[in-house]
Motif scaffolding. Structure first.
Motif, PDB file in Angstrom:
ATOM      1  N   SER A   2       0.845  -1.198   0.000  1.00 35.74           N
ATOM      2  CA  SER A   2       0.000   0.000   0.000  1.00 35.74           C
ATOM      3  C   SER A   2       0.881   1.248   0.000  1.00 35.74           C
ATOM      4  O   SER A   2       2.047   1.198   0.370  1.00 35.74           O
ATOM      5  CB  SER A   2      -0.950  -0.006   1.184  1.00 35.74           C
ATOM      6  N   ARG A   3       0.301   2.312  -0.422  1.00 34.29           N
ATOM      7  CA  ARG A   3       1.030   3.577  -0.560  1.00 34.29           C
ATOM      8  C   ARG A   3       1.453   4.113   0.819  1.00 34.29           C
ATOM      9  O   ARG A   3       0.732   3.965   1.798  1.00 34.29           O
ATOM     10  CB  ARG A   3       0.072   4.523  -1.290  1.00 34.29           C
ATOM     11  N   LYS A   4       2.631   4.708   0.889  1.00 36.75           N
ATOM     12  CA  LYS A   4       3.105   5.278   2.153  1.00 36.75           C
ATOM     13  C   LYS A   4       2.955   6.796   2.140  1.00 36.75           C
ATOM     14  O   LYS A   4       3.283   7.443   1.137  1.00 36.75           O
ATOM     15  CB  LYS A   4       4.572   4.925   2.357  1.00 36.75           C
ATOM     16  N   GLY A  22      -3.445   3.530  14.268  1.00 40.10           N
ATOM     17  CA  GLY A  22      -2.387   2.517  14.223  1.00 40.10           C
ATOM     18  C   GLY A  22      -1.334   2.967  13.220  1.00 40.10           C
ATOM     19  O   GLY A  22      -0.859   4.100  13.271  1.00 40.10           O
ATOM     20  N   ASP A  23      -1.003   2.073  12.274  1.00 33.32           N
ATOM     21  CA  ASP A  23       0.001   2.419  11.268  1.00 33.32           C
ATOM     22  C   ASP A  23      -0.642   2.851   9.954  1.00 33.32           C
ATOM     23  O   ASP A  23       0.051   3.058   8.966  1.00 33.32           O
ATOM     24  CB  ASP A  23       0.898   1.206  10.988  1.00 33.32           C
ATOM     25  N   SER A  24      -1.981   2.927   9.941  1.00 34.92           N
ATOM     26  CA  SER A  24      -2.670   3.195   8.677  1.00 34.92           C
ATOM     27  C   SER A  24      -3.195   4.622   8.560  1.00 34.92           C
ATOM     28  O   SER A  24      -3.492   5.267   9.565  1.00 34.92           O
ATOM     29  CB  SER A  24      -3.840   2.233   8.506  1.00 34.92           C
ATOM     30  N   VAL A  25      -3.286   5.056   7.300  1.00 32.78           N
ATOM     31  CA  VAL A  25      -3.818   6.393   7.005  1.00 32.78           C
ATOM     32  C   VAL A  25      -5.200   6.206   6.367  1.00 32.78           C
ATOM     33  O   VAL A  25      -5.373   5.365   5.477  1.00 32.78           O
ATOM     34  CB  VAL A  25      -2.887   7.149   6.016  1.00 32.78           C
ATOM     35  N   TYR A  26      -6.181   6.981   6.864  1.00 33.88           N
ATOM     36  CA  TYR A  26      -7.540   6.863   6.357  1.00 33.88           C
ATOM     37  C   TYR A  26      -8.018   8.191   5.796  1.00 33.88           C
ATOM     38  O   TYR A  26      -7.734   9.249   6.363  1.00 33.88           O
ATOM     39  CB  TYR A  26      -8.486   6.416   7.476  1.00 33.88           C
ATOM     40  N   GLY A  27      -8.767   8.098   4.701  1.00 32.53           N
ATOM     41  CA  GLY A  27      -9.346   9.288   4.076  1.00 32.53           C
ATOM     42  C   GLY A  27     -10.863   9.191   4.162  1.00 32.53           C
ATOM     43  O   GLY A  27     -11.500   8.713   3.225  1.00 32.53           O
ATOM     44  N   PRO A  28     -11.444   9.617   5.296  1.00 34.19           N
ATOM     45  CA  PRO A  28     -12.884   9.405   5.496  1.00 34.19           C
ATOM     46  C   PRO A  28     -13.769  10.512   4.948  1.00 34.19           C
ATOM     47  O   PRO A  28     -14.910  10.642   5.373  1.00 34.19           O
ATOM     48  CB  PRO A  28     -12.989   9.335   7.028  1.00 34.19           C
ATOM     49  N   GLN A  29     -13.256  11.305   3.986  1.00 33.06           N
ATOM     50  CA  GLN A  29     -14.000  12.481   3.534  1.00 33.06           C
ATOM     51  C   GLN A  29     -15.460  12.179   3.148  1.00 33.06           C
ATOM     52  O   GLN A  29     -16.376  12.844   3.601  1.00 33.06           O
ATOM     53  CB  GLN A  29     -13.293  13.123   2.348  1.00 33.06           C
ATOM     54  N   GLY A  30     -15.648  11.120   2.335  1.00 28.89           N
ATOM     55  CA  GLY A  30     -16.990  10.788   1.877  1.00 28.89           C
ATOM     56  C   GLY A  30     -17.888  10.246   2.976  1.00 28.89           C
ATOM     57  O   GLY A  30     -19.104  10.217   2.850  1.00 28.89           O
ATOM     58  N   LEU A  70     -11.982   2.617   4.130  1.00 29.41           N
ATOM     59  CA  LEU A  70     -11.541   4.010   3.987  1.00 29.41           C
ATOM     60  C   LEU A  70     -10.015   4.143   3.981  1.00 29.41           C
ATOM     61  O   LEU A  70      -9.478   5.242   3.868  1.00 29.41           O
ATOM     62  CB  LEU A  70     -12.111   4.862   5.127  1.00 29.41           C
ATOM     63  N   LYS A  71      -9.342   2.989   4.101  1.00 25.09           N
ATOM     64  CA  LYS A  71      -7.873   3.028   4.163  1.00 25.09           C
ATOM     65  C   LYS A  71      -7.275   3.487   2.842  1.00 25.09           C
ATOM     66  O   LYS A  71      -7.669   3.007   1.784  1.00 25.09           O
ATOM     67  CB  LYS A  71      -7.342   1.639   4.531  1.00 25.09           C
ATOM     68  N   ILE A  72      -6.353   4.450   2.911  1.00 23.97           N
ATOM     69  CA  ILE A  72      -5.711   4.898   1.666  1.00 23.97           C
ATOM     70  C   ILE A  72      -4.224   4.558   1.639  1.00 23.97           C
ATOM     71  O   ILE A  72      -3.587   4.641   0.604  1.00 23.97           O
ATOM     72  CB  ILE A  72      -5.907   6.423   1.432  1.00 23.97           C
ATOM     73  N   GLY A  73      -3.675   4.163   2.789  1.00 26.40           N
ATOM     74  CA  GLY A  73      -2.270   3.782   2.790  1.00 26.40           C
ATOM     75  C   GLY A  73      -1.724   3.634   4.193  1.00 26.40           C
ATOM     76  O   GLY A  73      -2.496   3.486   5.150  1.00 26.40           O
ATOM     77  N   GLU A  74      -0.400   3.669   4.287  1.00 25.53           N
ATOM     78  CA  GLU A  74       0.247   3.518   5.581  1.00 25.53           C
ATOM     79  C   GLU A  74       1.143   4.697   5.888  1.00 25.53           C
ATOM     80  O   GLU A  74       1.578   5.394   4.986  1.00 25.53           O
ATOM     81  CB  GLU A  74       1.031   2.212   5.605  1.00 25.53           C
ATOM     82  N   ILE A  75       1.385   4.874   7.198  1.00 28.60           N
ATOM     83  CA  ILE A  75       2.223   6.005   7.583  1.00 28.60           C
ATOM     84  C   ILE A  75       3.692   5.637   7.367  1.00 28.60           C
ATOM     85  O   ILE A  75       4.101   4.511   7.677  1.00 28.60           O
ATOM     86  CB  ILE A  75       1.936   6.440   9.053  1.00 28.60           C
ATOM     87  N   ASP A  76       4.441   6.554   6.797  1.00 29.86           N
ATOM     88  CA  ASP A  76       5.874   6.354   6.597  1.00 29.86           C
ATOM     89  C   ASP A  76       6.556   6.555   7.940  1.00 29.86           C
ATOM     90  O   ASP A  76       6.629   7.671   8.446  1.00 29.86           O
ATOM     91  CB  ASP A  76       6.357   7.386   5.563  1.00 29.86           C
ATOM     92  N   LYS A  77       7.046   5.443   8.498  1.00 32.53           N
ATOM     93  CA  LYS A  77       7.586   5.518   9.855  1.00 32.53           C
ATOM     94  C   LYS A  77       8.909   6.284   9.929  1.00 32.53           C
ATOM     95  O   LYS A  77       9.391   6.588  11.013  1.00 32.53           O
ATOM     96  CB  LYS A  77       7.759   4.110  10.419  1.00 32.53           C
ATOM     97  N   ASN A  78       9.499   6.552   8.766  1.00 31.12           N
ATOM     98  CA  ASN A  78      10.727   7.352   8.774  1.00 31.12           C
ATOM     99  C   ASN A  78      10.429   8.831   8.893  1.00 31.12           C
ATOM    100  O   ASN A  78      11.331   9.630   9.106  1.00 31.12           O
ATOM    101  CB  ASN A  78      11.539   7.117   7.500  1.00 31.12           C
ATOM    102  N   SER A  79       9.143   9.199   8.726  1.00 34.60           N
ATOM    103  CA  SER A  79       8.798  10.615   8.846  1.00 34.60           C
ATOM    104  C   SER A  79       8.407  10.905  10.287  1.00 34.60           C
ATOM    105  O   SER A  79       7.966  10.010  11.007  1.00 34.60           O
ATOM    106  CB  SER A  79       7.662  10.961   7.889  1.00 34.60           C
TER     107      SER A  79
END
Ligand code: HEM
Length: 114
Positions: A2-4, A22-30, A70-79
């Motif tokens: 998945s996209r980071k 958690g470690d995931s990024v969600y885009g709940p706009q809709g 609603l998951k769009i990707g994962e968080i880049d843990k290096n950021s």
């Protein structure tokens, strides 16, 4: 794979309601307007780590299913998250842990080793 996304990107998309659980990024706009808890509770925390809030609410398995969609990707843990993006309670736990370790080190070196 998945996209980071970096914390910077999540913060930049706060206006789109992006959140981290958690470690995931969600885009709940809709979904915002149909959230049973209201759009504001999510919007107010957009751009941040809302793991604790999501879990503390005891969301149902249906809520977890919606979340998955609603998951769009994962968080880049290096950021690194900016300070406003960190849940203040988690920060408190981190600060308290460091203080406790320092206190134990102090007792060990200056009291017990005498
Ligand atoms: C995209 C993430 C989220 C999804 C998919 C979601 C989904 C849901 C769903 C389906 C319900 C109905 C009850 C249930 O089935 O458990 C609900 C209720 C609720 N949610 Fe969320 N939720 C999300 C994020 C959040 C966040 C971040 C908060 C708090 C900051 C929150 C606070 C609440 C509250 C307070 C209710 C209770 C409403 C009531 O019973 O009156 N939710 N949510």
């Amino acid at each position: 794979m998945s996209r980071k996304f970096t914390w910077q990107e999540v913060g930049d998309n706060a206006k789109n309601g992006w959140i981290v659980i958690g470690d995931s990024v969600y885009g709940p706009q809709g979904f915002l307007d149909s959230h049973p808890g209201g759009p504001a509770v999510i919007r107010n925390k957009a751009g941040k780590d809302v793991t604790r809030f999501f879990n503390e609410m005891g969301h149902s398995s249906k809520a977890h299913d919606i979340l998955k969609s609603l998951k769009i990707g994962e968080i880049d843990k290096n950021s690194k998250p900016a300070s406003w993006q960190i849940d203040s309670d988690q920060r408190l736990v981190a600060i308290t842990s460091v203080m406790l370790i320092l206190a134990f080190a102090f007792v060990y070196f200056f009291v017990l080793k005498k």
